[in-house]
Motif scaffolding. Sequence first.
Motif: not given
Lengths: 625, 277, 310
Positions: A327, A329-332, A335-336, A351
């Motif tokens: 789980h 968030g959007g940008t994460a 980036v993950n 982003d």
Amino acid sequence: MRTINEIFMRKSKLILLITSLAIFSLALISCASETIKEVEVIKEVIKEVPGETVIKEVPGETVIKEVPGETVIKEVPGETVTKIKLQQEFITVAPTPIPGGGIAISVDMSDFVFASNEPNPVYGGTVRMTFGVSVKHTDHHQMPVAQGAGPHNFTVMYNGLIRMNPNDGMQTIMPDLADKWEISADGTIYKFHLREGVKWHDGSMLKVEDVVATFERIVNPPDHIAIGIQSLFTEIDSIEDAGNNWVQFNLKRASAHQFNAFTMLNATIMPKKCLEENNFDLREVVCPGTGPFKFVEYIPGEYMTFEKNEDYWNPALPYVDGIKMIHAGGTARGVNVITDIADFAWNTSEDGYAQAQAEPNVNSKRMPNTGSNYWGWNNAVAPFNDKRVRKAFHLVVNPHNFTKVSLGSTKPSRWIPTLAEGATPTEEFYNLAGYRDDNAADIAEAQKLMADAGYANCEGFPVKTMAGNKPDDALPVAFMDMINSNLGCDIQPRAVERALVQDQFSGAAFKAGTEIIQHLVPVQAIKNYTPFMMGLYGTDSTQNFTNYSNPEVDALLDTMLGELDADARAGYTRLVQSKLDEDPPLILAGFDSHRAVWGKHVHFPMDIRTQSIWGRIDTLWMDKR
Amino acid sequence: MTNLLKNPLTFFSIIILSILLILAIFPSQIAPMDPQKANYDALRSPPSRDHIMGTDYVGRDIASRVIYGVRTTLIIAFSAVILSKTIGFAWGLASGYFGGWFDLVTQRIVEIMLSIPSLILALLLLASLGSGKITVIIAIAVGGIAGTVRIIRSSVLSIKNMPYVEAAKAMGVHPIIIISRHIAPQCTAPLLVVASASLGSAIFAEAALSFLGLGITPNEPTWGSMMAVVAENYLRPLWWIAVFPGIALTLTIMAFNLIGDELRDRLDPKLKGEIKD
Amino acid sequence: MLSIPTLIGVSILIFFFMRILPGDVVDAMVTDETGALVFTDEQVESIEESLGLNRPLHIQYLGWMKDVVTGDLGYSFWTKVSVGEHVRRRAPMTLEIAGLSLIISWIIGLPVGILAAINRNSTKDYISRGVVILFLAIPSFYAALGFLIFFVLLFTWRPPVEVIFFWQNPIQSLYVALPAAVAIGTGMAAVVARMARSSILEVIREDYVRTAKSKGLTKRTIINRHVLKNALIPVITISGLQFGNLLSGAIAVEAALSIPGLGALLAQGLADRDWMIIQNLVLIFAFLFILINLLVDIIYSLIDPRIRYD
């Protein structure tokens, strides 16, 4: 020391073994080379022969299909035609328009073996995916069905009857649980043959009764549940067991979208036993599936895990040992993947996508997505039961601003996605009122309409709040800004957890007409948008939370559901669009795109995907680990 | 007064406070643009000549939002502190003077309330009262009452046994008059010290609450909520949306802390803190 | 040992705030800012029933206490997962952060405070006092956000976002906990530094130190043998009191860094108005706070020589 006897015995056993193997393989080869079987079939058949391209047209008949690069051979009606076994080739099965006569379709893809589109797949590893939402319940068919809010994660553990083929970017249809299918000449009978030997995760066998029970719940749900995809199956009259592992769907009338509806990612088959044991409400139980992965656990707010189904009916699949959905968030999410916390994300923010594009160790792709944000109000009570107020809101919201704040992701749409059939070309509708960027005249008109309705400068306007998942986000802020600054209103945001947004439609504020709710139009994967329009805007339809009721639109949509001629449907679609412009049920932000990000070590044909459809990853494999 | 300004830190904080006061009273005159107005042609711009602190994801000017945020922050913080110190002062006076079971009960309540960190207490209150300006003020205020009661009470105790108080009692003067004329004035020093210390933590509390999404309505510009947006979208282009409000927050808290320190040093050097040599 | 009655008192207080105040707890769950109901009346009734809210208040309180004492922390209203399960998973993370913050606050704060005290009124002193004031003012979640932005921008690295138990994978676990601990710890370090400085200065004035000086002991010996021990007592006390700030700080910092700890759980519960989580988690926080202060009292009594000689 072995005696000569033993060696001889050993050797002869070996010889025997080799000989029997040889005979066996010869038998196999001779069987396999048998490609033609004589079966009685009503009329036409579709066969591909690689190599030459021949298209023969017989006047009066229509060409059924073409597959790029493959050939089509058409047979003349009246004769008994052969049924062909197809090997590893894909066909598009769109039911033919039937002007008067009818062309039956019969397809046998029981030899089709689905595998990765790349050679030498590597087995093993746990693929880490990131997704963005807490799943509210575990019923794959129940609302909410928006791609991000619903239980779509569970797709990996179930199968449908047929599905779209990821190896060609989700363009053509391939078998899932059904390996053969037939469509009657008049288009009112669909038959699917279930492949043999499919086991549920609990070991029991898949039977026709499971398919019947599943679809009966979809077509005719009991009162205490709401099935999201019901609007796609409204033309089905009855479902029956046709014997010999065939299931039969009887339609009320021939309908152009119906066959493709079976490819929806959540038109999955549930076990009859599980349905019955849980009173047909699966929100709190994870039923066994037939799919390549089995459910392991779900920690809300953190992750969900699945493990490989060793007894999957496709013995070569899946390649990975398990899935971990994390789980984030959007940008994460993007980036993950970049930072190797995850391997795959179906979608990330603009982003995240920008970052991914600059990153050499990941792939990323932007794909159109047929979901959209929308702002719905209660059309049944004041103030929105006044058509002038509705129109005013529609005129004052400039969808190009949504494009700007979403960094190009959300594009203005005229009620349906631009890749849907019958969509108005953008050059055309970008000049229409309510859709044009240069909208000073529209704003003036909207202000006048509000004044006429008794809300000059928004005085006395009862709507106080806009409820949404993240009301600080660019889209809702822009929406409220346009309403408030152009009409003089003072609508304030109210945050609601994503999985609970749908509940707000039954809340008192919405019922009293004091609240607008931001929700998502569910993603659909078929080009014929009619059933979706029916679901959203048809009176009393399953997705029509805004209580919109427009008899003219209802009549048009009903006609379209039974209209088999694509051009005629396109014409009707245009008509529906202009009716909705005049009497808007809600405000669409615009259909947007999704940005998938995946590591370079992940082998899965995302780059050829023409549309963002989440779900199955059974042919995904990874290089390292 | 002049030696007040000699200390560079105090001088610095007075400047900051004056600026804050001006910004709070005249935001519309100073802020370059409307803090709520979206500008679709200047989205997400980094600091530039037109927008010294840049714009956010809907094109709203950050500098204007930071400036309007001053007023919100100060109003909430001051209201909360005034509320909590008033209640705490009265309660502490009564508890210290009257003693008896009232005092015992007070002491227990104070101890209990001090066992829950004040921010968590505020969160608890907001959960049951719902969000909104008034409830946020109340929630922050409640966290500051117990400490005040304790300090005022101990002040009262040390004054209570003074001869002139005994004399007034013996003369039959009404307790309210004794308290207001003889005792309360002596307690204003510790009150001011506690109040000034609380201001810093009230400002922090308001920012933390709006950062967590529990503050006043989501749309009004508060520094905490501006930073919350970046927590979700923390990539390069938008750092200015969090950094500038954060700087404003830090400077504000720092200024109030310094003034609080100065007051404490002057009014009550017995209290723990910096020892000026 | 006043802690048990205090804890009971705390539970009553929590109960009071959640139930008795105007602003019925279910009301807050089911209404929005304008006071409009967002659930239907039937739904409200069934919620109230399932939460046992139609029983008399004291029965509800006793019921809650019984549940807590037997370890049943109820079920989250929205996710239907047991609160106890959530706590079991997340407490280690938050405690790890808390522990690291404390250690960091000492490692940074003590040397700074001692240095400032020894070099009283010199430039070093003023600089350190200025820095201390700055770090006192920086909100912990701002610092956390700053670290995150810094690491993502410059190193394309962000800490993992899932629960990683320290005993399972210490390095990864530290990756998650350290940024949060540094953000909180630097703020606490400022408090420790300040306390250490003033406490040392005070002790230096004491008679026994003057005696030691006149005896001709070197500055260093004096500091080590006499001053530090006594001066650090208030530092320990303040660390204990700071634990409360630490727990509060953890909430915002965990939210900023997306760390799934107890603080994030509370924040989530508050946002969802998940009353079971709120109630029980606040109780747990208070319990931890009281526990730590008890510990501080014990340590205090062990090392304070004045108490020993009593």
